[in-house]
Design an enzyme around this catalytic site. Structure first.
Site, PDB file in Angstrom:
ATOM      1  N   ASP A 107       1.188 -10.250  -3.841  1.00 42.48           N
ATOM      2  CA  ASP A 107       0.969 -10.019  -5.264  1.00 42.48           C
ATOM      3  C   ASP A 107       1.931  -8.959  -5.800  1.00 42.48           C
ATOM      4  O   ASP A 107       2.588  -8.235  -5.048  1.00 42.48           O
ATOM      5  CB  ASP A 107      -0.468  -9.544  -5.509  1.00 42.48           C
ATOM      6  N   TYR A 116      -0.826  -7.299   8.345  1.00 45.90           N
ATOM      7  CA  TYR A 116      -0.772  -6.447   7.158  1.00 45.90           C
ATOM      8  C   TYR A 116      -1.229  -5.034   7.501  1.00 45.90           C
ATOM      9  O   TYR A 116      -2.069  -4.829   8.385  1.00 45.90           O
ATOM     10  CB  TYR A 116      -1.681  -6.998   6.054  1.00 45.90           C
TER      11      TYR A 116
END
Length: 315
Positions: A59, A125
């Protein structure tokens, strides 16, 4: 025509995420990672319009230490085929001139069957938390704003969290979240019929560190850093950020373990606790995209891609 795998890193603060936007560059609007890479590859003047396939979408505001993509490039008949180093240098030169916060770290010639997204076996992540210590000097903070405590080197690079923060509860929650579950409660908007079952291979919370030497910045004495690392084959939209939001809410005792078990046992957006918020994008980093070595093997004796990828993994 040759197919190339590019590994890229970027600071997502001024970018509009990975996915290409229809209005990019219009009226000075910021660009996406996809759009910038496409423009840079066009600048190399290939004979074909470059079509990019990026492994992982992030994002707006999310960073990447290593994201990957593949692209087919062909040169004019009068020119020799592209070499990986030429692509890396040429694309980064374009980013330097345009002051884009993105760099190509390595380019590898891969087989025509390679796919950056579908050949990936996992993604890792990292989410960075900066917890305000209980003994921190809050005299410089006004009202409920704690922005004065953020070292400038950490601006848009971490999530500033208030005390109390019970890290032992967070670790216990990580053990609960690990494994296969229906993570519908942890997903952002998803289309109808999307399978929300995922397997988290590993999720851990460990003591982190500041990006700069605390000797140069006294504000660091107010903060304790924690790193949340999560690995899975794939993730739902905003799953990592929502997961971190739940862990923070647990650590701050705004929600209970009963709330967490309800989110997993009754997977639905209606099970999301009202006192938990989705963690902001600034603290999230795509660390690595994982591939099996056989994905780099050509159908003929050419092991250059395998060797280059092995070296890349050592960096």
């Amino acid at each position: 025509m040759r197919r190339f795998l590019l590994t890229v890193g970027y600071c997502g603060t001024s970018l509009r995420g990975v996915q290409k936007q229809l209005d990019e560059g219009v009226n000075g609007k910021a660009c996406s990672v996809h759009g910038l890479l496409e423009k840079a590859l066009v600048h190399l003047r290939p004979a074909n319009p470059p079509e990019l396939y990026i492994s992982s979408r992030t994002d707006a505001g999310v960073h990447a230490l290593c994201n990957t993509l593949h692209v087919d490039l062909e040169r004019l008949p009068s020119q020799p085929p592209y070499e990986p180093e030429y692509i890396t240098i040429g694309v980064n030169r374009y980013f330097q001139k345009t002051k884009a916060d993105i760099r190509v770290h390595r380019t590898v010639h891969v087989p025509p069957t390679f796919h950056a997204r579908f050949n990936a076996t996992g993604r890792t992540y990292l989410y960075r938390l900066a917890v305000i210590r209980p003994e921190a000097d809050l005299s410089q903070c006004q009202s409920l704003s704690f922005d004065a405590l953020i070292p400038i080197g950490e601006l848009h690079r971490c999530y500033l969290v208030k005390s109390p923060f019970d890290v032992e509860k967070v670790k216990e929650a990580c053990e609960i979240l690990q494994g296969s579950h229906d993570f519908a409660t942890f997903a952002g908007k998803t289309g109808s019929g999307v399978d929300t079952k995922r397997t988290i291979n590993q999720i851990t919370v460990t003591e982190g560190r500041p990006l700069l030497d605390p000797a140069f910045e006294p504000l660091y004495s107010n903060l304790q850093f924690w790193d949340i690392t999560v690995n899975s084959r794939s993730f739902l939209y905003r799953q990592v950020r929502k997961t971190v939001g739940v862990l923070v809410a647990l650590g701050q005792e705004r929600i209970s373990f009963d709330d967490l078990h309800r989110m997993l046992s009754i997977p639905s957006r209606d099970s999301w606790p009202s006192k938990a918020i989705t963690a902001p994008p600034a603290g999230l980093y795509l660390v690595n995209v994982h591939y099996p070595l056989e994905a780099f093997c050509f159908p003929y004796p050419d092991f250059s891609a395998v060797d280059s990828w092995e070296e890349d993994k050592k960096l």
